[in-house]
Design an enzyme around this catalytic site. Structure first.
Site, short mmCIF file in Angstrom:
data_model
loop_
_atom_site.label_atom_id
_atom_site.label_comp_id
_atom_site.label_asym_id
_atom_site.label_seq_id
_atom_site.Cartn_x
_atom_site.Cartn_y
_atom_site.Cartn_z
N GLU A 232 0.82 -1.22 0.00
CA GLU A 232 0.00 0.00 0.00
C GLU A 232 0.85 1.27 0.00
OE1 GLU A 232 -3.89 1.99 2.23
OE2 GLU A 232 -3.05 0.10 2.96
N LYS B 270 -9.00 -0.51 0.52
CA LYS B 270 -10.10 -0.92 1.40
C LYS B 270 -11.08 -1.75 0.57
CE LYS B 270 -10.34 0.21 5.06
NZ LYS B 270 -9.87 -0.42 6.32
#
Length: 616
Positions: free
Chosen positions: A202, A218
């Site tokens: 990420e 997410k």
């Protein structure tokens, strides 16, 4: 095999000195650099924003230098007055900065590195213990749901810690992590007190000039068992209203954060709800960018953005208060960030999938490790489900990596490989599924280098995770006899992905084939859990019924062979499933592959000598 530098040599250089670091972007990713940094000329402990401003000043005065900043999650408490005293005192160190001169900063081309050492070293991971029991973690989940019901927060990233012991070769452990966990933002850094290994997928943010980009993750869904099911799962995640809503919640949070430091109207959600693929899950990712206001520096960016909203929850600071109340411990670097400074840009990851290893002073080659694990809690979360998620995430520590490569076995007719395009297309699909680098031009060149004009060959092409190539050849010898085939007593599971791809994990096939050879047979034939025929150990299965040639469907749990694909495309072959009891009705039975073609079968028998098919 192509000549590459073993990554263990780079890892050993990191281990030699305090502050030495490897920032690694594997081949195949378009963005990012890979650097080996050593012998820092400046080290700075970080306690507050004044230290960040000092780092900012040094970077302005020495723009040619490289840098690394490890910033703990708890630094975020320094950025909001009402929560600034929750978890530590003013003297607590919440980060460390290392600065390196260009002559000690070596640019690494990942395409020149191999993850496959000539000699595999050994290690073991044991004594894994979670800091939370199922009951204690479940109580926290229920408490969080009460906060969500009251409207205090919409979602929370709740974490626990896995403690473990590592014995053996540290570089072998790291190499297996890199094989098991694909990630663009990998950092291995020796702090002196411990070794930090961050295999993070990420991006927190990247700054180039006056442009800033952030990419929150997410929303997840489990991978499928084969290429077809995998695409369906990706589509399901992309269309999931629940996952889109959760992702959009974090997007809005980060757009708001970027608005504090960017020019009015410049913040845009460039790409929403994109799907990225990792070894076990598909992940939903969105990309948000903006143009920084004139004079915006590192301290301003950190004040506005840190920590990343994707690992706190929304709203951010209220969620951090709740996390502090329930977790009752420092997270440290986990869910903080590792910053990487070059003269051209600043890149920061979100420090997830991040372990810390401490050398055991009493036992050589023994390390005590900690790996924080988290799960995203929302209104419909269940205690059992959340605990199962963290157990699943922690499995890769104790589960030994099944070291494998992809391969294709091809027939060379003395001039060319007749079905090369089909082989390459299948290999490309397998590489996509397993996240291996596929370079078609390099593969074709490696094959050409091993051609022997005028001689028929069987060529085996092996592909490693980072595009490593090896070609093995042997003379082609014809098989003239009809095959005797043994029906295996050990079935396959059509839900297991291992049967849909051609990999070097072939112990099951090899053992069954060896037993068949020992019993006087030429090939072995497998059944799935439904009692239907799938394939052989090195061949696909074909049968003729009513003048039509058939083969079982791939979904039965078998490899989509190149010969099989060719015959289906030509229209001479159809799919139809079959049980052993129906073989007696067949006019002819064949085993076949792209190297041997269709080979007639003389008989099919079970291990108990029951005859299912006889050509006579």
């Amino acid at each position: 095999m192509d000549k590459r530098t073993e990554i263990s040599s780079l890892l050993n250089r990191v281990l030699r000195g305090r502050g030495n670091a490897l920032f690694l972007t594997p081949p195949g990713y378009q963005e990012g650099k890979s650097l080996l940094l050593s012998s820092p000329v400046y080290v700075k402990a970080v306690r507050g924003l004044k230290d960040i401003r000092e780092i900012e000043r040094r970077r302005t005065e020495n723009p040619e230098n490289f840098g690394a900043l490890l910033l703990d999650y708890e630094f975020g408490f320094r950025l909001e007055e009402k929560i600034s005293r929750l978890s530590f005192t003013d003297s607590d160190i919440t980060g460390v900065y290392y600065e390196y001169q260009p002559e000690k900063s070596e640019v690494i081309d990942p395409a020149t590195i191999t993850l496959y050492p000539k000699k595999r070293k050994q290690y073991r991971v044991f004594n894994q213990v979670l800091s939370d029991s199922p009951d204690s973690y479940g109580e926290k989940v229920e408490r969080l749901k009460e906060y969500i019901a009251r409207g205090d927060t919409y979602q929370i990233n709740l974490t626990t810690e896995a403690y473990f012991t590592l014995d053996g070769d540290l570089t072998a452990f790291i190499i297996d992590l890199l094989k098991k966990q694909s990630a663009q933002y990998i950092t291995i850094i020796n702090t002196g007190a411990h070794l930090t290994i961050s295999v993070s997928p990420e991006l927190f943010f990247r700054v180039r000039g006056d442009k800033i980009l952030t990419a929150p993750m997410k929303g997840t869904i489990k991978r499928g068992k084969n290429l077809q099911e995998d695409e369906i799962r990706k589509e399901q995640l992309g269309n999931s209203a629940k996952d889109r809503a959760e992702n959009l919640m974090i997007v809005d949070l980060l757009r708001n954060d970027l608005g504090k430091i960017c020019e009015f109207g410049s913040v845009n959600a460039d790409r929403l709800f994109e799907i990225e693929t990792y070894e076990t899950v598909h992940q939903m990712v969105s990309y948000i960018s903006g143009k920084l206001r004139a004079g915006t520096g590192l301290s301003d960016i950190i004040t506005a953005l840190f920590p990343c909203g994707s690992i706190t929850g929304a709203p951010k600071f209220r969620s951090m208060e709740i996390i502090n109340e329930l977790e009752r411990r420092k997270r440290g670097l986990y869910t903080g960030s590792i910053f990487f400074f070059t003269p051209e840009e600043t890149t920061a990851n979100v420090a997830i999938r991040t372990a810390e290893l401490f050398a055991d002073s009493d036992t050589p080659k023994r390390y005590r490790g900690v790996l924080p694990l988290g799960s995203g809690v929302v209104w419909d979360s269940t205690p059992d489900g959340e605990y199962a998620e963290i157990l699943k995430k922690g499995e890769f520590l104790t589960r030994r990596h099944n070291d494998f490569r992809l391969f294709e076995t091809c027939y060379f007719d003395g001039e060319k490989i007749p079905l090369l395009d089909l082989h390459l297309n299948r290999l490309k699909g397998s590489a996509k599924f397993h996240l291996f680098l596929f370079d078609e031009a390099a593969i074709k060149e490696a094959l050409r280098e091993n051609f022997t004009p005028g001689q028929e060959l069987i060529m085996k092409l092996l592909l490693g995770k980072w595009g490593e190539l090896e070609v093995q050849t042997r003379p082609y010898e014809k098989i003239y006899r009809h095959l005797r085939v043994l029906l295996s007593d050990n079935g396959v599971n059509s839900e297991s992905q291992e049967f849909y791809f051609k990999t070097t994990l072939r112990d099951f096939y090899d053992e069954e084939f060896s037993c068949a050879l020992h019993a006087g047979y030429d090939e072995v034939l497998f059944l799935n859990e439904h009692g239907r025929i799938t394939e052989g150990s090195w061949t696909n299965f074909f049968y003729e019924l009513g003048g039509q040639l058939y083969t079982p469907e791939v979904s039965e749990g078998l490899l989509d062979g190149v010969l099989r694909q060719k015959l289906l495309a030509e229209g001479t072959l159809r799919e139809r499933n079959i049980s052993p009891e129906d073989l007696a009705q067949c006019a002819r039975v064949f085993m076949g592959n792209s190297v041997r073609g269709l080979m007639p079968v003389a008989e099919v028998r079970s291990g108990k000598n029951r005859l299912f098919y006889n050509k006579n």
